[in-house]
Design a protein around this motif. Structure first.
Motif: not given
Length: 224
Positions: A209-214
């Motif tokens: 999720k963190t990578e997706a949001v970034y």
């Protein structure tokens, strides 16, 4: 040694409602209620000498605006997470509360189990919201968001861009909603939300999720 409990304080002027919240907190072994009162001034005085993990605030207090209590809490205890519990479900109150520093917004019609679960989610870094609040927030995003620039298309040749539903899911997940909360907001099953998230990961070529949001923010797919 850190306390195993999440320390909670509550300001709510209606005695019956306040007692319901007190019982909800007392019923969960992970929570500990340190203080409950009915006025904003009383809570501000108490917070001057007592640290708390989560503060629950009613917006319609008799002496001070709940928004002022939120701002005061953010000033004197920056580590304290604030969640509104209110009868006001309109967009104006919601936006003002988030701008004042609240991280969650619940309506008073929720169950005791839901309240305890949302307090724990807030303390863990989430932003719990009643479905109707999340729906209004999503509506504001969609109304204010500019058209995605050309560079927002995924870089891999031939890869399709995110669908409108995937955009909706991504915005809610980025705001801190759980898959269950996102599904409730959008009127779809949790399993469907998970399927959309898997598709988002594939299209953005990420694995969390963190990578997706970034990555979505870098590509201009998120304006939050």
């Amino acid at each position: 040694m850190p306390s195993p409990h999440v320390a909670v304080a509550l300001v709510e002027d209606e005695p019956a409602v306040r007692e319901r919240f007190v019982q909800a907190i007392a019923a969960n072994p992970q929570l500990r209620l340190l203080h409950a009162c009915g006025t904003g001034a009383s809570m501000q005085r108490w917070m001057a000498d007592h640290a708390v993990d989560v503060l629950l605030v009613d917006l319609g207090l008799p002496d001070l605006p709940g928004l002022e209590v939120i701002r005061h809490a953010r000033r004197v205890q920056p580590a304290c997470e604030v969640m509104v519990i209110s009868a006001f479900g309109d967009a104006a109150h919601m936006v003002q509360a988030f701008e004042a520093g609240a991280r969650g917004y619940l309506l008073k019609d929720g169950s005791q189990d839901e309240l305890a679960r949302h307090v724990l989610a807030l303390h863990a870094g989430g932003s719990p919201m009643s479905p109707i609040i999340a729906r209004q927030l999503l509506g504001r995003w969609r109304a204010q968001a500019p058209a995605p620039p050309a560079r927002a298309q995924p870089r891999t040749g031939g890869m399709e861009g995110l669908s409108a539903r995937e955009h909706d899911v991504l915005r809610l997940v980025a705001r801190g909603c759980s898959y269950h909360e996102a599904g409730a907001c959008l009127g779809i099953a949790t399993s469907t939300v998970q399927a959309h998230v898997r598709s988002i990961y594939a299209k953005l070529e990420v694995h969390s999720k963190t990578e997706a949001v970034y990555e979505a923010r870098q590509l201009g797919l998120l304006d939050c």
